[in-house]
Design a protein around this motif. Structure first.
Motif, mmCIF file in Angstrom:
data_model
loop_
_atom_site.group_PDB
_atom_site.id
_atom_site.type_symbol
_atom_site.label_atom_id
_atom_site.label_comp_id
_atom_site.label_asym_id
_atom_site.label_seq_id
_atom_site.Cartn_x
_atom_site.Cartn_y
_atom_site.Cartn_z
ATOM 1 N N VAL A 155 -1.529 -7.575 -8.735
ATOM 2 C CA VAL A 155 -0.284 -7.720 -9.491
ATOM 3 C C VAL A 155 -0.266 -9.114 -10.102
ATOM 4 C CG1 VAL A 155 2.228 -7.660 -9.369
ATOM 5 C CG2 VAL A 155 0.891 -6.188 -7.860
ATOM 6 N N ALA A 156 -0.412 -9.176 -11.419
ATOM 7 C CA ALA A 156 -0.429 -10.460 -12.129
ATOM 8 C C ALA A 156 -1.396 -11.444 -11.477
ATOM 9 C CB ALA A 156 0.979 -11.044 -12.184
ATOM 10 N N GLY A 157 -2.557 -10.932 -11.080
ATOM 11 C CA GLY A 157 -3.588 -11.772 -10.487
ATOM 12 C C GLY A 157 -3.480 -11.956 -8.996
ATOM 13 N N VAL A 158 -2.457 -11.397 -8.360
ATOM 14 C CA VAL A 158 -2.248 -11.535 -6.918
ATOM 15 C C VAL A 158 -2.702 -10.248 -6.223
ATOM 16 C CG1 VAL A 158 -0.584 -11.994 -5.088
ATOM 17 C CG2 VAL A 158 -0.271 -13.034 -7.350
ATOM 18 N N THR A 159 -3.542 -10.377 -5.221
ATOM 19 C CA THR A 159 -4.029 -9.218 -4.477
ATOM 20 C C THR A 159 -3.046 -8.858 -3.371
ATOM 21 O OG1 THR A 159 -6.331 -9.819 -4.905
ATOM 22 C CG2 THR A 159 -5.921 -8.299 -3.086
ATOM 23 N N VAL A 160 -2.666 -7.587 -3.323
ATOM 24 C CA VAL A 160 -1.719 -7.097 -2.324
ATOM 25 C C VAL A 160 -2.339 -5.907 -1.607
ATOM 26 C CG1 VAL A 160 0.611 -6.242 -1.887
ATOM 27 C CG2 VAL A 160 0.192 -7.787 -3.821
ATOM 28 N N ASP A 161 -2.347 -5.947 -0.281
ATOM 29 C CA ASP A 161 -2.842 -4.819 0.499
ATOM 30 C C ASP A 161 -1.764 -3.740 0.546
ATOM 31 O OD1 ASP A 161 -3.822 -3.122 2.747
ATOM 32 O OD2 ASP A 161 -5.300 -4.745 2.956
ATOM 33 N N THR A 162 -2.166 -2.502 0.321
ATOM 34 C CA THR A 162 -1.193 -1.409 0.238
ATOM 35 C C THR A 162 -1.018 -0.662 1.558
ATOM 36 O OG1 THR A 162 -2.913 0.143 -0.487
ATOM 37 C CG2 THR A 162 -1.716 -1.077 -2.197
ATOM 38 N N ARG A 163 -1.706 -1.108 2.594
ATOM 39 C CA ARG A 163 -1.622 -0.437 3.892
ATOM 40 C C ARG A 163 -0.529 -1.054 4.768
ATOM 41 N NH1 ARG A 163 -7.830 -1.311 5.405
ATOM 42 N NH2 ARG A 163 -7.254 -3.296 4.396
ATOM 43 N N HIS A 164 -0.187 -0.347 5.825
ATOM 44 C CA HIS A 164 0.734 -0.863 6.829
ATOM 45 C C HIS A 164 0.070 -2.029 7.569
ATOM 46 C CE1 HIS A 164 2.666 3.026 6.137
ATOM 47 N NE2 HIS A 164 1.550 3.617 6.502
ATOM 48 N N TRP A 165 0.893 -2.796 8.268
ATOM 49 C CA TRP A 165 0.405 -3.863 9.146
ATOM 50 C C TRP A 165 0.924 -3.552 10.546
ATOM 51 C CZ3 TRP A 165 -3.087 -7.602 9.217
ATOM 52 C CH2 TRP A 165 -2.963 -8.654 10.127
ATOM 53 N N ILE A 166 0.042 -3.109 11.422
ATOM 54 C CA ILE A 166 0.441 -2.629 12.752
ATOM 55 C C ILE A 166 -0.490 -3.231 13.799
ATOM 56 C CG2 ILE A 166 0.732 -0.612 14.253
ATOM 57 C CD1 ILE A 166 1.275 1.052 11.751
ATOM 58 N N GLY A 167 0.090 -3.924 14.751
ATOM 59 C CA GLY A 167 -0.711 -4.478 15.838
ATOM 60 C C GLY A 167 -1.754 -5.471 15.392
ATOM 61 N N GLY A 168 -1.478 -6.185 14.288
ATOM 62 C CA GLY A 168 -2.401 -7.197 13.815
ATOM 63 C C GLY A 168 -3.545 -6.691 12.976
ATOM 64 N N ARG A 169 -3.451 -5.460 12.494
ATOM 65 C CA ARG A 169 -4.511 -4.944 11.625
ATOM 66 C C ARG A 169 -3.910 -4.011 10.582
ATOM 67 N NH1 ARG A 169 -6.570 0.185 12.927
ATOM 68 N NH2 ARG A 169 -5.498 1.186 14.693
ATOM 69 N N VAL B 96 -3.512 -0.602 8.564
ATOM 70 C CA VAL B 96 -3.599 0.823 8.907
ATOM 71 C C VAL B 96 -3.213 1.633 7.679
ATOM 72 C CG1 VAL B 96 -2.692 2.666 10.372
ATOM 73 C CG2 VAL B 96 -3.054 0.372 11.331
ATOM 74 N N ALA B 97 -4.079 2.538 7.265
ATOM 75 C CA ALA B 97 -3.806 3.391 6.109
ATOM 76 C C ALA B 97 -3.218 4.719 6.554
ATOM 77 C CB ALA B 97 -5.079 3.631 5.317
ATOM 78 N N GLY C 44 4.102 6.067 5.208
ATOM 79 C CA GLY C 44 4.178 6.202 6.647
ATOM 80 C C GLY C 44 4.772 7.523 7.104
ATOM 81 N N THR C 45 4.371 7.910 8.304
ATOM 82 C CA THR C 45 4.888 9.101 8.960
ATOM 83 C C THR C 45 5.406 8.698 10.339
ATOM 84 O OG1 THR C 45 2.801 9.657 10.058
ATOM 85 C CG2 THR C 45 3.126 10.479 7.798
ATOM 86 N N ALA C 46 5.871 9.665 11.090
ATOM 87 C CA ALA C 46 6.315 9.386 12.456
ATOM 88 C C ALA C 46 5.186 8.806 13.294
ATOM 89 C CB ALA C 46 6.855 10.661 13.092
ATOM 90 N N LEU C 47 3.938 9.145 12.943
ATOM 91 C CA LEU C 47 2.783 8.633 13.680
ATOM 92 C C LEU C 47 2.676 7.119 13.535
ATOM 93 C CD1 LEU C 47 0.237 9.417 15.320
ATOM 94 C CD2 LEU C 47 -0.994 9.549 13.152
ATOM 95 N N GLU C 48 2.754 6.626 12.288
ATOM 96 C CA GLU C 48 2.688 5.176 12.069
ATOM 97 C C GLU C 48 3.913 4.469 12.644
ATOM 98 O OE1 GLU C 48 -0.107 7.013 9.282
ATOM 99 O OE2 GLU C 48 2.049 7.340 9.547
ATOM 100 N N ALA C 49 5.075 5.116 12.557
ATOM 101 C CA ALA C 49 6.278 4.526 13.122
ATOM 102 C C ALA C 49 6.121 4.327 14.626
ATOM 103 C CB ALA C 49 7.490 5.405 12.826
ATOM 104 N N VAL D 164 4.683 -4.072 9.901
ATOM 105 C CA VAL D 164 5.297 -3.619 8.655
ATOM 106 C C VAL D 164 4.866 -2.179 8.407
ATOM 107 C CG1 VAL D 164 5.520 -3.966 6.168
ATOM 108 C CG2 VAL D 164 5.268 -5.950 7.694
ATOM 109 N N VAL D 165 5.861 -1.293 8.315
ATOM 110 C CA VAL D 165 5.598 0.121 8.057
ATOM 111 C C VAL D 165 6.298 0.516 6.770
ATOM 112 C CG1 VAL D 165 5.771 2.478 8.933
ATOM 113 C CG2 VAL D 165 5.444 0.590 10.524
ATOM 114 N N GLN D 166 5.530 1.052 5.832
ATOM 115 C CA GLN D 166 6.050 1.428 4.517
ATOM 116 C C GLN D 166 6.298 2.927 4.457
ATOM 117 O OE1 GLN D 166 3.053 -1.873 2.544
ATOM 118 N NE2 GLN D 166 2.384 0.186 3.018
ATOM 119 N N GLY D 167 7.172 3.332 3.542
ATOM 120 C CA GLY D 167 7.408 4.755 3.367
ATOM 121 C C GLY D 167 8.864 5.070 3.109
ATOM 122 N N TYR D 168 9.156 6.350 3.107
ATOM 123 C CA TYR D 168 10.504 6.833 2.830
ATOM 124 C C TYR D 168 11.336 6.858 4.110
ATOM 125 C CZ TYR D 168 8.576 8.373 -1.644
ATOM 126 O OH TYR D 168 7.978 8.412 -2.875
#
Length: 487
Positions: free
Chosen positions: A8-22, A24-25, A47-52, A209-213
């Motif tokens: 995004v405008a030259g900035v790299t952003v990871d699109t995965r969740h951040w769970i337990g220090g790693r 997660v897609a 995210g789903t209930a599994l990632e939550a 950090v967990v993303q989703g609806y």
């Protein structure tokens, strides 16, 4: 750019969740769209209930060590997070502007520096948090703040990172671990925050950090028996669902909800100041919960106030939020734009008059609008629009002004313009609001209590109030002369 990152405008952003220090897609993704022009930014792990469940488990596992970490060490790490934010203010600003459409100049100069300040303030407040011991019949009472446990923080899209860290910083300072669920319309800076926190030395699992609806993962987070605190900023209907979900475990809630706040302008007010305050309500394209969207103006100055307001509003520039000269950017999403326009069109059909605006400019932008000839019980006066739409009503007496100001189901904030100090004292004492501004607007101090009354929320956060919420308060009573000698 890789499969799980975007630029995004030259900035790299990871699109995965951040769970337990790693990272997660998820098996599925959702599309993140820029409100500036409707273009697709990228695909984000959905995210789903599994990632939550995995995020809560990570927070639970990390909690004992983080809770036992000394106050000084917790504060040191939070200051390191603030350092990381300050080093990346430009990156955070351009990413958030692209993601939610707020002004780039505001992000650079105010919002992102405030993000760093959130961490510094609560780190420093932690180190001085104490209650003076007191005596009861010779016994000593000692009050302490014990970390409560894993905390779920659900945050909105209108000021994504600032409002997220307003919750994350005190929760971490208190010794809690966190699962952050950012809004699906603006998830990107939460992902960057995870990177910054990890680089600052925050242990794995302390921030997740967990993303989703919300409709897909919200209940899995808020009904989880291992969650000990839930803080939510958003709409009243969603808050009701969260409260129902949390009730089974009696999980304490902090809810910062909508508003329909008044701006009361008395005839003795400095009208130039009052107009400046009024035009300021278009900030962030009207997407501010605290905005004073209902103008209540004393009859004798209403015509002059309106004339000056129209002149001032005409000087605003609406357009691309990345441009330095822009004053009003786009609304967050076409769905929100449709909602705003529906409110306005129903009001016009019911007899309201558009002094300015009253229409879309295109698919992303809504014209700044002021409606008059509106009834107190009308939808446009009673319900939160969350867009650049304001109403104007008049009053003839102080009592009528207070009655109109309090006559909604909300009670988040109120703004008052008057040159009479005694009147200000009388009126503010009668207003139902969590925050009242007199001859000013949006002056915020983190040590002040913040929250709403009625349907505008439950609880207060800020300063010690934040620690009261994120901790279990304990009173230890010690008997006199009860110690065994070890001599």
């Amino acid at each position: 750019m890789t499969e799980h990152t975007l630029t995004v405008a030259g900035v790299t952003v990871d699109t995965r969740h951040w769970i337990g220090g790693r990272r997660v897609a998820s098996a599925e993704t959702f599309t993140d769209v820029s409100p500036i022009d409707g273009s697709t930014i990228g695909e984000i792990s959905r995210g789903t209930a599994l990632e939550a469940a995995a995020a809560v488990a990570a927070a639970k596992a990390a909690f004992p060590v983080w809770a036992a970490t000394s106050r000084a060490e917790r504060a040191r790490i939070l200051h390191a997070v603030a350092d990381g934010v300050e080093k990346r203010i430009e990156d955070l600003s351009i990413v958030e502007t692209t993601d939610n459409g707020a002004l780039l100049r505001s992000h650079r100069r105010g919002v992102m520096p405030r993000v760093a300040h959130n961490f510094r303030f609560f780190a420093d407040w932690l180190l001085k948090l104490e209650h003076e011991d007191f005596e009861t019949r010779g016994h000593t009472n000692h009050v302490s703040w014990d970390p409560a446990g894993p905390s779920v923080l659900i945050t909105p899209w209108n000021a994504p990172l600032m409002l997220a860290t307003w919750k994350v910083a005190p929760a971490l300072a208190a010794g809690n671990t966190v699962v952050l669920k950012p809004a699906e319309w603006s998830p990107l800076t939460a992902s960057l925050l995870a990177d910054i926190a990890a680089e600052a030395g925050l242990p794995a699992g302390v921030l997740n950090v967990v993303q989703g609806y919300g409709s897909e993962i919200g209940d899995a987070l808020t009904s989880h028996p291992d969650v000990r605190r839930i803080s939510f900023t958003g709409s009243v209907p969603t808050a009701r669902r969260i409260a129902e979900s949390a009730a089974g475990n009696l999980t304490p809630l902090s809810l910062e909800l909508g508003g329909k706040s008044p701006l009361l302008v008395f005839a003795d007010a400095d009208l130039d100041l009052a107009v400046d305050l009024a035009v300021e309500q278009y900030d962030n394209a009207g997407q501010v919960c605290l905005a004073a969207t209902r103008f209540l103006v004393e009859e004798s100055v209403a015509e002059e106030f309106t004339r000056r307001f129209v002149e001032k509003a005409a000087t605003l520039t609406q357009g691309d939020p990345r441009h330095e000269t822009t004053d009003i950017g786009p609304n967050i999403h076409p769905r929100q734009l449709e909602k705003i326009d529906a409110f306005v069109q129903r009001a016009l059909a019911a007899g309201a008059r558009a002094v300015i605006g009253g229409h879309r400019k295109d698919t992303q932008y809504y014209a700044p609008t002021l409606l008059t000839d509106v009834a107190q019980d009308s939808e446009i006066v009673q319900e939160e629009v969350f867009g650049p739409v304001l109403t104007l009503q008049t009053f003839s007496t102080e009592e009528e002004a207070v009655r109109l100001a309090n006559d909604t189901r909300f009670g988040l904030a109120a703004t008052l313009a008057t040159a009479d100090a005694e009147r200000a004292e009388r009126v503010t004492a009668q207003l139902v609001a969590g925050t009242v501004w007199v001859n000013c607007f949006f002056v915020r101090d983190l040590q002040a209590p913040f929250g709403g009354s009625r349907h505008s929320g439950v609880g207060r956060e800020g300063g010690t109030w934040s620690f009261d919420f994120y901790c279990d308060l304990k009173n230890t009573v010690i008997a006199p002369n009860g110690w065994k000698s070890h001599g």
